[in-house]
Design a protein around this motif. Structure first.
Motif, PDB file in Angstrom:
ATOM      1  N   GLN A 100       0.822  -1.214   0.000  1.00  0.00           N
ATOM      2  CA  GLN A 100       0.000   0.000   0.000  1.00  0.00           C
ATOM      3  C   GLN A 100       0.855   1.262   0.000  1.00  0.00           C
ATOM      4  O   GLN A 100       0.527   2.227  -0.680  1.00  0.00           O
ATOM      5  CB  GLN A 100      -0.950  -0.006   1.195  1.00  0.00           C
ATOM      6  N   LEU A 101       1.936   1.261   0.759  1.00  0.00           N
ATOM      7  CA  LEU A 101       2.814   2.435   0.772  1.00  0.00           C
ATOM      8  C   LEU A 101       3.444   2.657  -0.596  1.00  0.00           C
ATOM      9  O   LEU A 101       3.605   3.803  -1.033  1.00  0.00           O
ATOM     10  CB  LEU A 101       3.874   2.300   1.861  1.00  0.00           C
ATOM     11  N   ALA A 102       3.764   1.580  -1.298  1.00  0.00           N
ATOM     12  CA  ALA A 102       4.296   1.709  -2.654  1.00  0.00           C
ATOM     13  C   ALA A 102       3.214   2.191  -3.615  1.00  0.00           C
ATOM     14  O   ALA A 102       3.449   3.090  -4.431  1.00  0.00           O
ATOM     15  CB  ALA A 102       4.873   0.376  -3.118  1.00  0.00           C
ATOM     16  N   THR A 103       2.028   1.624  -3.497  1.00  0.00           N
ATOM     17  CA  THR A 103       0.912   2.012  -4.357  1.00  0.00           C
ATOM     18  C   THR A 103       0.565   3.485  -4.199  1.00  0.00           C
ATOM     19  O   THR A 103       0.277   4.173  -5.172  1.00  0.00           O
ATOM     20  CB  THR A 103      -0.331   1.147  -4.042  1.00  0.00           C
ATOM     21  N   GLU A 104       0.617   3.964  -2.974  1.00  0.00           N
ATOM     22  CA  GLU A 104       0.292   5.370  -2.687  1.00  0.00           C
ATOM     23  C   GLU A 104       1.449   6.316  -3.027  1.00  0.00           C
ATOM     24  O   GLU A 104       1.320   7.524  -2.887  1.00  0.00           O
ATOM     25  CB  GLU A 104      -0.093   5.531  -1.218  1.00  0.00           C
ATOM     26  N   VAL A 106       4.265   6.566  -1.421  1.00  0.00           N
ATOM     27  CA  VAL A 106       4.935   7.028  -0.204  1.00  0.00           C
ATOM     28  C   VAL A 106       6.369   6.501  -0.164  1.00  0.00           C
ATOM     29  O   VAL A 106       7.268   7.172   0.313  1.00  0.00           O
ATOM     30  CB  VAL A 106       4.151   6.580   1.056  1.00  0.00           C
ATOM     31  N   ILE A 107       6.559   5.282  -0.673  1.00  0.00           N
ATOM     32  CA  ILE A 107       7.909   4.737  -0.772  1.00  0.00           C
ATOM     33  C   ILE A 107       8.237   4.517  -2.241  1.00  0.00           C
ATOM     34  O   ILE A 107       7.342   4.289  -3.061  1.00  0.00           O
ATOM     35  CB  ILE A 107       8.077   3.423   0.035  1.00  0.00           C
ATOM     36  N   SER A 108       9.527   4.602  -2.569  1.00  0.00           N
ATOM     37  CA  SER A 108       9.966   4.452  -3.953  1.00  0.00           C
ATOM     38  C   SER A 108       9.998   2.981  -4.356  1.00  0.00           C
ATOM     39  O   SER A 108       9.878   2.085  -3.518  1.00  0.00           O
ATOM     40  CB  SER A 108      11.366   5.052  -4.116  1.00  0.00           C
ATOM     41  N   LYS A 109      10.210   2.760  -5.643  1.00  0.00           N
ATOM     42  CA  LYS A 109      10.295   1.390  -6.156  1.00  0.00           C
ATOM     43  C   LYS A 109      11.487   0.670  -5.523  1.00  0.00           C
ATOM     44  O   LYS A 109      11.376  -0.496  -5.161  1.00  0.00           O
ATOM     45  CB  LYS A 109      10.425   1.417  -7.677  1.00  0.00           C
ATOM     46  N   SER A 110      12.609   1.355  -5.378  1.00  0.00           N
ATOM     47  CA  SER A 110      13.787   0.722  -4.769  1.00  0.00           C
ATOM     48  C   SER A 110      13.558   0.428  -3.286  1.00  0.00           C
ATOM     49  O   SER A 110      13.982  -0.614  -2.782  1.00  0.00           O
ATOM     50  CB  SER A 110      15.039   1.573  -4.967  1.00  0.00           C
ATOM     51  N   LEU A 115      12.399  -3.557   0.959  1.00  0.00           N
ATOM     52  CA  LEU A 115      11.500  -4.063   1.996  1.00  0.00           C
ATOM     53  C   LEU A 115      10.978  -5.453   1.668  1.00  0.00           C
ATOM     54  O   LEU A 115      10.862  -6.308   2.554  1.00  0.00           O
ATOM     55  CB  LEU A 115      10.347  -3.082   2.232  1.00  0.00           C
ATOM     56  N   MET A 116      10.676  -5.705   0.396  1.00  0.00           N
ATOM     57  CA  MET A 116      10.200  -7.032   0.016  1.00  0.00           C
ATOM     58  C   MET A 116      11.300  -8.073   0.216  1.00  0.00           C
ATOM     59  O   MET A 116      11.040  -9.174   0.688  1.00  0.00           O
ATOM     60  CB  MET A 116       9.719  -7.028  -1.444  1.00  0.00           C
ATOM     61  N   ASN A 117      12.540  -7.720  -0.127  1.00  0.00           N
ATOM     62  CA  ASN A 117      13.666  -8.634   0.094  1.00  0.00           C
ATOM     63  C   ASN A 117      13.867  -8.886   1.598  1.00  0.00           C
ATOM     64  O   ASN A 117      14.141 -10.016   2.000  1.00  0.00           O
ATOM     65  CB  ASN A 117      14.943  -8.083  -0.521  1.00  0.00           C
TER      66      ASN A 117
END
Length: 124
Positions: A100-104, A106-110, A115-117
């Motif tokens: 959600q933070l990526a979708t919005e 708020v956080i960048s793709k990198s 975070l996913m890693n």
């Protein structure tokens, strides 16, 4: 006498035949209350900063514990970011938060990928 029980699809079609009407199905989750309580009880910024030292100390003797402890601080940080950005989220599980933070935006793709890693590492 047989009672007619329309399916949701039939009901939606019947409602949509009326101009200006639309069918919306809303489902509630009793766990929503639990999620809001979790967010309220989360660590605050000064607490997260003070706990970073504990995570650093764990890295030498107990690296696996350090990973888990650090991730708990990441989750608390993500919840704070969500609160500061005034985002209304359905839940606070880590995968949902990161997405959600990526979708919005708020956080960048990198940051998202990092975070996913880290989440995969935590789960391992």
């Amino acid at each position: 006498m047989e009672i007619y029980k329309p399916s949701l699809g039939n009901l939606a079609q019947a409602v949509e035949k009326h101009p200006g009407w639309r069918f919306e199905l809303v489902m509630t989750n009793p766990e929503d209350i639990m999620y809001s309580l979790k967010a309220e009880g989360s660590l605050q910024e000064h607490e997260i900063e003070s706990q970073l030292q504990v995570a650093r100390q764990l890295t030498t003797q107990h690296p696996e514990s350090a990973i888990l402890y650090s991730w708990s601080l990441v989750e608390a940080t993500l919840r704070l970011i969500t609160e500061k950005e005034e985002l209304s989220l359905e839940r606070f599980d880590p995968l949902y938060l990161v997405k959600q933070l990526a979708t919005e935006g708020v956080i960048s793709k990198s940051e998202y990928q990092l975070l996913m890693n880290a989440l995969l590492l935590r789960n391992a």
